[in-house]
Write an enzyme that holds these catalytic residues in place. Structure first.
Site, PDB file in Angstrom:
ATOM      1  N   HIS A 125      19.779 -18.964  27.332  1.00  0.00           N
ATOM      2  CA  HIS A 125      19.691 -20.036  26.679  1.00  0.00           C
ATOM      3  C   HIS A 125      21.056 -20.517  26.078  1.00  0.00           C
ATOM      4  O   HIS A 125      21.097 -20.923  25.030  1.00  0.00           O
ATOM      5  CB  HIS A 125      18.675 -20.055  25.461  1.00  0.00           C
ATOM      6  CG  HIS A 125      17.165 -19.731  26.149  1.00  0.00           C
ATOM      7  ND1 HIS A 125      16.252 -20.577  26.467  1.00  0.00           N
ATOM      8  CD2 HIS A 125      16.581 -18.615  26.083  1.00  0.00           C
ATOM      9  CE1 HIS A 125      15.138 -19.786  26.855  1.00  0.00           C
ATOM     10  NE2 HIS A 125      15.436 -18.838  26.704  1.00  0.00           N
ATOM     11  N   TYR A 146      17.812  -9.321  22.085  1.00  0.00           N
ATOM     12  CA  TYR A 146      18.470 -10.218  21.316  1.00  0.00           C
ATOM     13  C   TYR A 146      19.593  -9.639  20.376  1.00  0.00           C
ATOM     14  O   TYR A 146      20.551 -10.280  20.393  1.00  0.00           O
ATOM     15  CB  TYR A 146      17.372 -10.897  20.487  1.00  0.00           C
ATOM     16  CG  TYR A 146      16.622 -11.889  21.347  1.00  0.00           C
ATOM     17  CD1 TYR A 146      16.400 -11.832  22.635  1.00  0.00           C
ATOM     18  CD2 TYR A 146      15.921 -12.885  20.470  1.00  0.00           C
ATOM     19  CE1 TYR A 146      15.548 -12.836  23.153  1.00  0.00           C
ATOM     20  CE2 TYR A 146      14.781 -13.450  21.184  1.00  0.00           C
ATOM     21  CZ  TYR A 146      14.565 -13.748  22.643  1.00  0.00           C
ATOM     22  OH  TYR A 146      14.030 -14.511  23.247  1.00  0.00           O
TER      23      TYR A 146
END
Length: 351
Positions: A61, A329
């Site tokens: 992203h 993440y």
């Protein structure tokens, strides 16, 4: 009128791009990928090998923009969760709208999936962070399946695209991927972030004030009617950001946060399967987005949208992808923030 021939390699390449983007950082392992034991850095390294590194950007992203606003709770969500965010009133929100993938310059039309990430800043100092996609299901169920698809999706150096035969072999061996592929085939990409629904995909466990525990999933349902991406928009590589700026100049944009409550027997560990539409649906309030800023200078730039950061009243389910997302993440966050710091230091020295 006859339809144009279907480009099977093109369709597979599009699916691979979406899978690589949406699943790219969801694979952390703690012995799951035996006999070869892999950890989050190793998986992220593999992802970088497949899709490249863009210094200072998120590994997935990468292309996006920051948004700010608030969540206006109507109090209905308190029936399933005692989290302060569901009490009546407004909660400030820092969000991010993006497309999957590691290339921050990718054309918006190259990926049919959109994403929304939100950080709710609760009054008592707690936070709720969530990352959502515009598909209601995920492509794989386990980190092991993800790793297998990552290998199958590796671009061929000569073509720059995945090998269709390897992708087909992966899909055939993993029928759990069918719901996602069917959804992708049946739903055209949206023309705007504003008219896109976003699903949390994973299940979570909600606990209300009486101590009752129930599994829930959530969806952001837009007030703006859906429209498909147009032919003209495909010629503008940044049409999603341009469209959002135009719409926000005319006023705030709104989505309804809808909680789906599981019935006994509904799976909580399989993100490839939707719960039936007949499940209880609770409209918990309205997300109101008021402004957008480029991510380089926006409030969302340094936020790690780890979906396991939850307030009291919400906790992770037994879905194995949640731990995977959290660990990967973290690796991505640490790498890009180090790179950003190094770039800032170099810029300072140059001055």
């Amino acid at each position: 009128m006859s339809r144009p021939p279907i480009c099977v390699p093109c369709r597979l390449a599009a699916i691979a791009a979406v899978i690589g983007g949406t699943a790219g950082l969801f694979a952390w392992t703690a012995g799951w990928l035996t006999p070869t034991r892999l950890d989050a850095p190793h998986i992220v390294n593999t992802f970088e090998t497949n899709y490249g590194v863009h210094t200072g950007y998120r590994r997935n992203h990468a292309k996006g923009l920051c948004v700010e606003g608030e969540f206006d709770s109507n109090g209905n969500g308190a029936s399933v969760s005692r989290a302060a965010v569901f009490a009546p009133g407004a909660t400030p929100v820092i969000g991010r709208l993006a497309i999957p993938g590691s290339n921050p310059s990718a054309p918006d039309a190259s990926i049919p999936v959109r994403s929304m990430a939100l950080l709710f800043q609760l009054k008592d100092g707690e936070q709720w962070r969530t990352g959502m996609n515009s598909a209601p299901v995920f492509v794989v169920r386990t980190p092991k399946q993800f790793y297998q698809q990552l290998v199958a999706s590796k671009p061929d150096p000569t073509t720059g695209k995945p090998d269709p035969a390897k992708l087909n072999a992966f899909f055939s061996a993993n029928p759990e991927t069918l719901p996602f592929r069917q959804w992708l085939k049946a739903h055209p990409p949206s023309s705007s972030f504003a008219n896109t629904p976003f699903w949390g995909i994973n299940a979570f466990i909600a606990t209300n004030a009486e101590g009752k525990m129930q599994a829930v999933r959530w969806e952001m349902v837009p007030e703006t009617p859906f429209e498909a991406e147009s032919a003209d928009q495909k010629h503008n590589p940044d049409f999603l950001a341009d469209d959002l700026d135009t719409r926000l100049a005319q006023g705030p944009l709104r989505w309804h946060l809808v909680l789906a409550v599981a019935a006994p027997g509904d799976a909580t560990s399989d993100a490839t399967q939707q719960w039936p539409d007949s499940r209880q649906q609770i409209d918990a309030g309205t997300l109101v987005l008021r402004q957008a800023t480029p991510q380089r200078a926006g409030a969302c730039r340094d936020v790690n949208y780890d979906p396991t950061i939850l307030p009291d009243g919400l906790k992770p389910s037994d879905d194995p992808l949640l731990a995977a997302r959290s660990a990967a993440y973290s690796v991505s966050f640490n790498r890009r923030t180090r790179e950003q710091a190094a770039l800032a230091h170099e810029h300072g020295e140059a001055q």
